[in-house]
Design a protein around this motif. Structure first.
Motif, PDB file in Angstrom:
ATOM      1  N   GLN A 210      12.299  17.497  32.484  1.00  0.00           N
ATOM      2  CA  GLN A 210      10.978  18.090  32.747  1.00  0.00           C
ATOM      3  C   GLN A 210      10.285  18.503  31.458  1.00  0.00           C
ATOM      4  OE1 GLN A 210      10.266  17.677  35.956  1.00  0.00           O
ATOM      5  NE2 GLN A 210      12.385  16.908  35.980  1.00  0.00           N
ATOM      6  N   ASN A 211      10.886  18.218  30.319  1.00  0.00           N
ATOM      7  CA  ASN A 211      10.345  18.681  29.037  1.00  0.00           C
ATOM      8  C   ASN A 211      10.505  17.574  28.008  1.00  0.00           C
ATOM      9  OD1 ASN A 211      11.467  19.833  26.264  1.00  0.00           O
ATOM     10  ND2 ASN A 211       9.818  21.165  26.987  1.00  0.00           N
ATOM     11  N   GLU A 212       9.501  17.433  27.171  1.00  0.00           N
ATOM     12  CA  GLU A 212       9.497  16.311  26.236  1.00  0.00           C
ATOM     13  C   GLU A 212      10.676  16.356  25.253  1.00  0.00           C
ATOM     14  OE1 GLU A 212       5.592  15.260  25.098  1.00  0.00           O
ATOM     15  OE2 GLU A 212       6.230  14.243  23.269  1.00  0.00           O
ATOM     16  N   TYR A 213      11.002  17.542  24.744  1.00  0.00           N
ATOM     17  CA  TYR A 213      12.114  17.634  23.784  1.00  0.00           C
ATOM     18  C   TYR A 213      13.434  17.273  24.464  1.00  0.00           C
ATOM     19  CZ  TYR A 213       8.684  19.954  20.895  1.00  0.00           C
ATOM     20  OH  TYR A 213       7.562  20.221  20.159  1.00  0.00           O
ATOM     21  N   CYS A 214      13.566  17.693  25.711  1.00  0.00           N
ATOM     22  CA  CYS A 214      14.814  17.403  26.427  1.00  0.00           C
ATOM     23  C   CYS A 214      14.907  15.921  26.792  1.00  0.00           C
ATOM     24  CB  CYS A 214      14.914  18.280  27.672  1.00  0.00           C
ATOM     25  SG  CYS A 214      15.092  20.033  27.278  1.00  0.00           S
ATOM     26  N   VAL A 215      13.778  15.308  27.109  1.00  0.00           N
ATOM     27  CA  VAL A 215      13.784  13.872  27.405  1.00  0.00           C
ATOM     28  C   VAL A 215      14.117  13.085  26.134  1.00  0.00           C
ATOM     29  CG1 VAL A 215      12.296  11.923  28.055  1.00  0.00           C
ATOM     30  CG2 VAL A 215      12.293  14.028  29.427  1.00  0.00           C
ATOM     31  N   LEU A 216      13.538  13.495  25.021  1.00  0.00           N
ATOM     32  CA  LEU A 216      13.846  12.806  23.755  1.00  0.00           C
ATOM     33  C   LEU A 216      15.315  13.015  23.377  1.00  0.00           C
ATOM     34  CD1 LEU A 216      10.565  13.705  21.849  1.00  0.00           C
ATOM     35  CD2 LEU A 216      11.242  11.400  22.592  1.00  0.00           C
ATOM     36  N   SER A 217      15.854  14.202  23.639  1.00  0.00           N
ATOM     37  CA  SER A 217      17.289  14.430  23.396  1.00  0.00           C
ATOM     38  C   SER A 217      18.119  13.510  24.279  1.00  0.00           C
ATOM     39  CB  SER A 217      17.691  15.876  23.714  1.00  0.00           C
ATOM     40  OG  SER A 217      16.876  16.786  23.058  1.00  0.00           O
ATOM     41  N   SER A 218      17.706  13.355  25.517  1.00  0.00           N
ATOM     42  CA  SER A 218      18.438  12.474  26.438  1.00  0.00           C
ATOM     43  C   SER A 218      18.430  11.040  25.905  1.00  0.00           C
ATOM     44  CB  SER A 218      17.795  12.508  27.826  1.00  0.00           C
ATOM     45  OG  SER A 218      17.800  13.825  28.339  1.00  0.00           O
ATOM     46  N   PHE A 219      17.317  10.640  25.301  1.00  0.00           N
ATOM     47  CA  PHE A 219      17.251   9.291  24.706  1.00  0.00           C
ATOM     48  C   PHE A 219      18.248   9.176  23.544  1.00  0.00           C
ATOM     49  CE2 PHE A 219      12.378   8.627  25.683  1.00  0.00           C
ATOM     50  CZ  PHE A 219      12.670   8.545  27.022  1.00  0.00           C
ATOM     51  N   CYS A 220      18.240  10.166  22.640  1.00  0.00           N
ATOM     52  CA  CYS A 220      19.034   9.997  21.417  1.00  0.00           C
ATOM     53  C   CYS A 220      20.523  10.257  21.649  1.00  0.00           C
ATOM     54  CB  CYS A 220      18.474  10.811  20.248  1.00  0.00           C
ATOM     55  SG  CYS A 220      18.594  12.597  20.375  1.00  0.00           S
ATOM     56  N   TYR A 221      20.871  10.709  22.843  1.00  0.00           N
ATOM     57  CA  TYR A 221      22.291  10.781  23.228  1.00  0.00           C
ATOM     58  C   TYR A 221      22.746   9.487  23.902  1.00  0.00           C
ATOM     59  CZ  TYR A 221      24.002  15.505  22.189  1.00  0.00           C
ATOM     60  OH  TYR A 221      24.468  16.632  21.557  1.00  0.00           O
ATOM     61  N   ALA A 222      22.009   8.402  23.695  1.00  0.00           N
ATOM     62  CA  ALA A 222      22.312   7.150  24.406  1.00  0.00           C
ATOM     63  C   ALA A 222      23.713   6.631  24.127  1.00  0.00           C
ATOM     64  CB  ALA A 222      21.274   6.082  24.059  1.00  0.00           C
ATOM     65  N   GLU A 223      24.259   6.911  22.938  1.00  0.00           N
ATOM     66  CA  GLU A 223      25.638   6.451  22.647  1.00  0.00           C
ATOM     67  C   GLU A 223      26.664   7.319  23.368  1.00  0.00           C
ATOM     68  OE1 GLU A 223      26.485   4.017  20.115  1.00  0.00           O
ATOM     69  OE2 GLU A 223      24.744   3.943  18.799  1.00  0.00           O
ATOM     70  N   ALA A 224      26.237   8.511  23.794  1.00  0.00           N
ATOM     71  CA  ALA A 224      27.126   9.390  24.571  1.00  0.00           C
ATOM     72  C   ALA A 224      26.613   9.342  26.008  1.00  0.00           C
ATOM     73  CB  ALA A 224      27.122  10.792  23.993  1.00  0.00           C
ATOM     74  N   VAL A 228      27.203  14.617  28.627  1.00  0.00           N
ATOM     75  CA  VAL A 228      27.713  15.183  27.361  1.00  0.00           C
ATOM     76  C   VAL A 228      26.639  16.058  26.721  1.00  0.00           C
ATOM     77  CG1 VAL A 228      28.478  14.609  25.026  1.00  0.00           C
ATOM     78  CG2 VAL A 228      29.363  13.318  26.990  1.00  0.00           C
ATOM     79  N   LEU A 229      25.392  15.608  26.783  1.00  0.00           N
ATOM     80  CA  LEU A 229      24.292  16.424  26.239  1.00  0.00           C
ATOM     81  C   LEU A 229      24.254  17.798  26.904  1.00  0.00           C
ATOM     82  CD1 LEU A 229      21.641  16.903  24.635  1.00  0.00           C
ATOM     83  CD2 LEU A 229      20.433  15.645  26.440  1.00  0.00           C
ATOM     84  N   LEU A 230      24.374  17.819  28.226  1.00  0.00           N
ATOM     85  CA  LEU A 230      24.331  19.110  28.934  1.00  0.00           C
ATOM     86  C   LEU A 230      25.491  20.006  28.510  1.00  0.00           C
ATOM     87  CD1 LEU A 230      23.190  17.758  32.401  1.00  0.00           C
ATOM     88  CD2 LEU A 230      21.940  19.441  31.018  1.00  0.00           C
ATOM     89  N   GLN A 231      26.654  19.413  28.249  1.00  0.00           N
ATOM     90  CA  GLN A 231      27.789  20.220  27.762  1.00  0.00           C
ATOM     91  C   GLN A 231      27.475  20.839  26.405  1.00  0.00           C
ATOM     92  OE1 GLN A 231      30.990  17.050  28.885  1.00  0.00           O
ATOM     93  NE2 GLN A 231      32.060  18.956  28.481  1.00  0.00           N
ATOM     94  N   HIS A 232      26.719  20.101  25.588  1.00  0.00           N
ATOM     95  CA  HIS A 232      26.368  20.628  24.266  1.00  0.00           C
ATOM     96  C   HIS A 232      25.232  21.647  24.351  1.00  0.00           C
ATOM     97  CE1 HIS A 232      28.668  18.233  21.223  1.00  0.00           C
ATOM     98  NE2 HIS A 232      28.926  17.539  22.322  1.00  0.00           N
ATOM     99  N   LEU A 233      24.337  21.482  25.315  1.00  0.00           N
ATOM    100  CA  LEU A 233      23.177  22.374  25.395  1.00  0.00           C
ATOM    101  C   LEU A 233      23.522  23.733  25.988  1.00  0.00           C
ATOM    102  CD1 LEU A 233      20.450  19.876  26.705  1.00  0.00           C
ATOM    103  CD2 LEU A 233      20.659  20.811  24.385  1.00  0.00           C
ATOM    104  N   TYR A 234      24.445  23.723  26.968  1.00  0.00           N
ATOM    105  CA  TYR A 234      24.787  24.986  27.630  1.00  0.00           C
ATOM    106  C   TYR A 234      25.970  25.628  26.936  1.00  0.00           C
ATOM    107  CZ  TYR A 234      21.534  24.391  31.475  1.00  0.00           C
ATOM    108  OH  TYR A 234      20.378  24.287  32.218  1.00  0.00           O
ATOM    109  N   PRO A 235      25.862  26.909  26.584  1.00  0.00           N
ATOM    110  CA  PRO A 235      27.007  27.565  25.952  1.00  0.00           C
ATOM    111  C   PRO A 235      28.205  27.573  26.898  1.00  0.00           C
ATOM    112  CG  PRO A 235      25.119  29.073  26.160  1.00  0.00           C
ATOM    113  CD  PRO A 235      24.734  27.795  26.812  1.00  0.00           C
ATOM    114  N   SER A 236      29.411  27.609  26.304  1.00  0.00           N
ATOM    115  CA  SER A 236      30.618  27.479  27.122  1.00  0.00           C
ATOM    116  C   SER A 236      30.759  28.647  28.103  1.00  0.00           C
ATOM    117  CB  SER A 236      31.844  27.392  26.226  1.00  0.00           C
ATOM    118  OG  SER A 236      31.876  28.502  25.360  1.00  0.00           O
ATOM    119  N   TYR A 237      30.118  29.807  27.817  1.00  0.00           N
ATOM    120  CA  TYR A 237      30.264  30.928  28.745  1.00  0.00           C
ATOM    121  C   TYR A 237      29.394  30.770  29.989  1.00  0.00           C
ATOM    122  CZ  TYR A 237      26.036  32.632  26.377  1.00  0.00           C
ATOM    123  OH  TYR A 237      24.775  32.738  25.839  1.00  0.00           O
TER     124      TYR A 237
END
Ligand SMILES: *[C@@H]1O[C@H](CO)[C@@H](O)[C@H](O)[C@H]1NC(C)=O
Ligand SMILES: *[C@@H]1O[C@H](CO)[C@@H](O)[C@H](O)[C@H]1NC(C)=O
Ligand SMILES: *[C@@H]1O[C@H](CO)[C@@H](O)[C@H](O)[C@H]1NC(C)=O
Ligand SMILES: *[C@@H]1O[C@H](CO)[C@@H](O)[C@H](O)[C@H]1NC(C)=O
Ligand SMILES: *[C@@H]1O[C@H](CO)[C@@H](O)[C@H](O)[C@H]1NC(C)=O
Ligand SMILES: *[C@@H]1O[C@H](CO)[C@@H](O)[C@H](O)[C@H]1NC(C)=O
Ligand SMILES: *[C@@H]1O[C@H](CO)[C@@H](O)[C@H](O)[C@H]1NC(C)=O
Ligand SMILES: *[C@@H]1O[C@H](CO)[C@@H](O)[C@H](O)[C@H]1NC(C)=O
Length: 351
Positions: A210-224, A228-237
């Motif tokens: 729903q957000n341009e930065y997050c969509v672009l992040s989803s694109f550049c995580y194409a090799e992952a 995996v992106l969501l695991q990196h974005l959300y803190p482990s707690y």
């Protein structure tokens, strides 16, 4: 396993990770590793052939983790661009085999210390095994702990390179499962993808697509993947963080914003949006996760070292959606990619 992947990963490098230098060691075998360091220092007459000396190779192994091979070279004043380890030299350490077994590694380790003046043996062989398992995990040989020559040479050559990922994070399945997945990235990334992802953090709670930065992040995580992106974005707690499957479909507003109103998204649209996202980046002015105050800064970059970086991830997305001919992707196909690629089991190479 890594051998077959190497053709893909050889030229990949990294976003993440701070300087590999000067990390503390907490292993209990510090003394035996120090002995190997002394032996390496005493015996290596040619710092430009560091991996042609038994003590230096063993010292490199016992320094990891946490020290990566490039940090060991740096600390010893050796050039970073070492020649690849020679197979005939490897066989002098492996007992003549083209692979090194755990036992051969232990023998080489104790053997070198036995000929090192003032050498100190490890307090327990378990410490030596732990270092070997680290290499077995990276190379993908946890099952036998027999690491072939070429994979061992790969470990020396590539394991320091950010964006080149281990086969598994650990031979201990519990630890492997708890480790944040490594994100493979081409060398041209230059840290740009993790910067865009750090901007996405401010808005991800409203939906990954729903957000341009997050969509672009989803694109550049194409090799992952976006999981995996969501695991990196959300803190482990944050327990029960979302997965791709629970994210709402791509926002049409974001899609048409990136295309400038056109019905398809082109590679040029994505290059413009990606570089735009790295220009005057958003920074955290404070607040807990989910309630940070984002502030627009005058900071730029890090930009990719080349637009080839964008071409690569857009090429993967174009291949997944079946638009290799034009790399122009309509809304529905792109929305499908974002919603389903992570769980599709289909990972095509870039067009
Ligand atoms: C250097 O290597 C030689 C032969 O491997 C060995 O005999 C000698 O003990 C080594 N020196 C040190 C300081 O480890
Ligand atoms: C590697 O070391 C061996 C013996 O220690 C030596 O004969 C050989 O020339 C070295 N090779 C290189 C490429 O330095
Ligand atoms: C490995 O080193 C030996 C001696 O140093 C040399 O004769 C041989 O050609 C080297 N092999 C490779 C593949 O470089
Ligand atoms: C060996 O260790 C002893 C005591 O730790 C020290 O006095 C001696 O100088 C060392 N010898 C060498 C060759 O490092
Ligand atoms: C794996 O790691 C966990 C967590 O550190 C530990 O409790 C367990 O004993 C390890 N398993 C083995 C087989 O070493
Ligand atoms: C891995 O961790 C997840 C939760 O973090 C857990 O649900 C899953 O059972 C674990 N799998 C293994 C093999 O330990
Ligand atoms: C559209 O793009 C502009 C600038 O590129 C940005 O300011 C705006 O927030 C974007 N709108 C959406 C809905 O992403
Ligand atoms: C890569 O990133 C560094 C900062 O991390 C930056 O100084 C450099 O200019 C970037 N490379 C390119 C080609 O933009």
């Amino acid at each position: 396993m890594f051998t077959s992947m190497l053709s893909v990963f050889t030229f990949l490098i990294a976003t993440t990770n701070a300087s590999p230098f000067v990390l503390p060691r907490d292993a209990s075998d510090t003394d035996s590793c120090q002995s190997l360091k002394n032996a390496c220092n005493a015996n290596v007459t040619d710092l430009s052939h560091f991996y042609n000396d038994t003590a230096c190779v063993l010292f490199t192994v016992c320094s990891a983790p946490p020290q990566v091979p490039s940090a060991v070279l740096f600390q010893n004043g050796a050039p970073a661009d070492q020649p690849r380890m020679n197979e005939s030299f490897f066989m002098t350490m492996s007992g003549g085999q083209d692979y090194m077994s755990q036992q051969a590694f232990i023998d080489a380790y104790y053997g070198q210390i036995s000929i090192t003046p003032n050498g100190t043996y490890p307090s327990t062989v378990d410490d030596v095994i732990a270092h070997w398992e680290n290499i077995a995990a990276w190379t993908g040989y946890c099952d036998t702990l027999n690491v072939p020559y070429s994979n061992f040479a790969d470990w020396l050559e590539y394991s320091s390179v950010p964006g080149v990922c281990p086969a598994v994070a650990s031979c201990n399945a519990t630890i492997a499962n708890e480790t944040l997945p490594c994100v493979p990235q081409p060398i041209t990334d230059n840290g740009s993808c993790s910067e865009v992802a750090s901007e996405c953090v401010f808005w991800v709670a409203d939906g990954l697509f729903q957000n341009e930065y997050c969509v672009l992040s989803s694109f550049c995580y194409a090799e992952a993947s976006t999981d995996v992106l969501l695991q990196h974005l959300y803190p482990s707690y944050v327990s029960d963080h979302p997965t791709t499957a629970s994210e709402a479909r791509l926002s049409q507003a974001v899609f048409y914003n990136i295309t400038g109103g056109a019905q398809t998204m082109s590679e040029q649209n994505v290059i413009d949006a990606y570089y735009g996202a790295l220009t005057g980046t958003w920074i955290d002015l404070g607040g807990p996760f989910g309630a940070e105050t984002p502030g627009k800064s005058n900071n730029n970059g890090p930009y990719p070292t080349s637009t080839d970086y964008v071409s690569n991830f857009w090429g993967i997305i174009s291949a997944w959606t079946g638009f290799c001919d034009t790399k122009e992707i309509p809304y529905d196909n792109l929305a499908d990619y974002l919603s389903y690629a992570a769980t599709s089991g289909y990972h095509p190479a870039a067009c």
